[in-house]
Motif scaffolding. Structure first.
Motif, PDB file in Angstrom:
ATOM      1  N   TYR A  50       0.842  -1.203   0.000  1.00 42.70           N
ATOM      2  CA  TYR A  50       0.000   0.000   0.000  1.00 42.70           C
ATOM      3  C   TYR A  50       0.877   1.253   0.000  1.00 42.70           C
ATOM      4  O   TYR A  50       0.696   2.157  -0.811  1.00 42.70           O
ATOM      5  N   TYR A  51       1.842   1.291   0.905  1.00 45.67           N
ATOM      6  CA  TYR A  51       2.708   2.461   0.999  1.00 45.67           C
ATOM      7  C   TYR A  51       3.636   2.580  -0.200  1.00 45.67           C
ATOM      8  O   TYR A  51       3.900   3.686  -0.676  1.00 45.67           O
ATOM      9  N   LEU A  52       4.124   1.462  -0.709  1.00 49.32           N
ATOM     10  CA  LEU A  52       5.007   1.510  -1.880  1.00 49.32           C
ATOM     11  C   LEU A  52       4.283   2.033  -3.112  1.00 49.32           C
ATOM     12  O   LEU A  52       4.844   2.817  -3.877  1.00 49.32           O
ATOM     13  N   LEU A  53       3.045   1.601  -3.312  1.00 47.48           N
ATOM     14  CA  LEU A  53       2.289   2.095  -4.471  1.00 47.48           C
ATOM     15  C   LEU A  53       2.052   3.597  -4.372  1.00 47.48           C
ATOM     16  O   LEU A  53       2.198   4.331  -5.355  1.00 47.48           O
ATOM     17  N   ALA A 158      -7.374   3.270   8.305  1.00 51.59           N
ATOM     18  CA  ALA A 158      -6.282   3.222   9.281  1.00 51.59           C
ATOM     19  C   ALA A 158      -4.927   3.358   8.581  1.00 51.59           C
ATOM     20  O   ALA A 158      -4.007   3.994   9.105  1.00 51.59           O
ATOM     21  N   LEU A 159      -4.800   2.779   7.396  1.00 52.23           N
ATOM     22  CA  LEU A 159      -3.543   2.905   6.646  1.00 52.23           C
ATOM     23  C   LEU A 159      -3.337   4.338   6.183  1.00 52.23           C
ATOM     24  O   LEU A 159      -2.213   4.838   6.186  1.00 52.23           O
ATOM     25  N   LYS A 160      -4.397   5.004   5.772  1.00 56.06           N
ATOM     26  CA  LYS A 160      -4.291   6.385   5.321  1.00 56.06           C
ATOM     27  C   LYS A 160      -3.873   7.310   6.456  1.00 56.06           C
ATOM     28  O   LYS A 160      -3.163   8.278   6.243  1.00 56.06           O
ATOM     29  N   GLN A 161      -4.329   7.016   7.660  1.00 56.76           N
ATOM     30  CA  GLN A 161      -3.987   7.855   8.821  1.00 56.76           C
ATOM     31  C   GLN A 161      -2.507   7.740   9.170  1.00 56.76           C
ATOM     32  O   GLN A 161      -1.916   8.683   9.665  1.00 56.76           O
TER      33      GLN A 161
END
Length: 163
Positions: A50-53, A158-161
């Motif tokens: 998610y973060y790599l993309l 939660a990932l976006k936060q």
């Protein structure tokens, strides 16, 4: 005396039957839980992906106006290497077949983007068509990622936060 012994054996038999049923139910639930929930390795892979993309999208956008081509090249190579690393990942075999296929497809698409990005120069990525093609590829992988999130009930908010 025999009647008492017979009653005791029946009670003991029923107790073992009940205990066996509870243990079998626990084992079945455990198997179901493992088949429908991500293990630590897959969970970490999804979060990392998610973060790599997102980071790759940001880096590609910054390549368009960067004056420092060498720094952009280094950053893109590093991201491409991390994305390519998804090629060695595979879904946990304890997951359902559908879950395994979904995760393996996600990992494969991440690897493809990484390999393709590694073969591109910063100058070619500054061209509009190449840039748009890569953004389209990233959007395609993000679509698969959303399916993975939905299937495994991953909380994207939660990932976006945590960005």
């Amino acid at each position: 005396m025999l009647i008492k012994k017979g009653k005791k054996q029946i009670q003991l038999g029923l107790m073992f039957l009940l205990l066996g049923t509870v243990l079998a139910g626990g084992a079945a639930f455990s198997r179901y839980h493992q088949a429908t929930n991500l293990g630590d390795r897959d969970s970490d892979g999804i979060v990392e992906g998610y973060y790599l993309l997102n980071k790759t999208s940001e880096q590609l956008a910054s390549v368009q106006e960067t004056p420092n081509v060498e720094k952009a090249r280094k950053n893109l190579r590093e991201l491409a290497a991390k994305l390519s690393g998804f090629g060695v990942r595979y879904a946990d075999p304890r997951l359902t077949v559908e879950g395994q296929q979904l995760l393996n497809r996600y990992y494969s698409q991440m690897k493809e983007i990484g390999l393709n990005l590694n073969n591109q120069s910063v100058e070619s990525l500054q061209e509009k068509t190449t840039y748009k093609n890569y953004l389209a590829d990233i959007k395609k992988v993000q679509t698969i990622q959303k399916k993975v999130f939905t299937y495994f009930n991953v909380n994207e908010a939660a990932l976006k936060q945590k960005k």
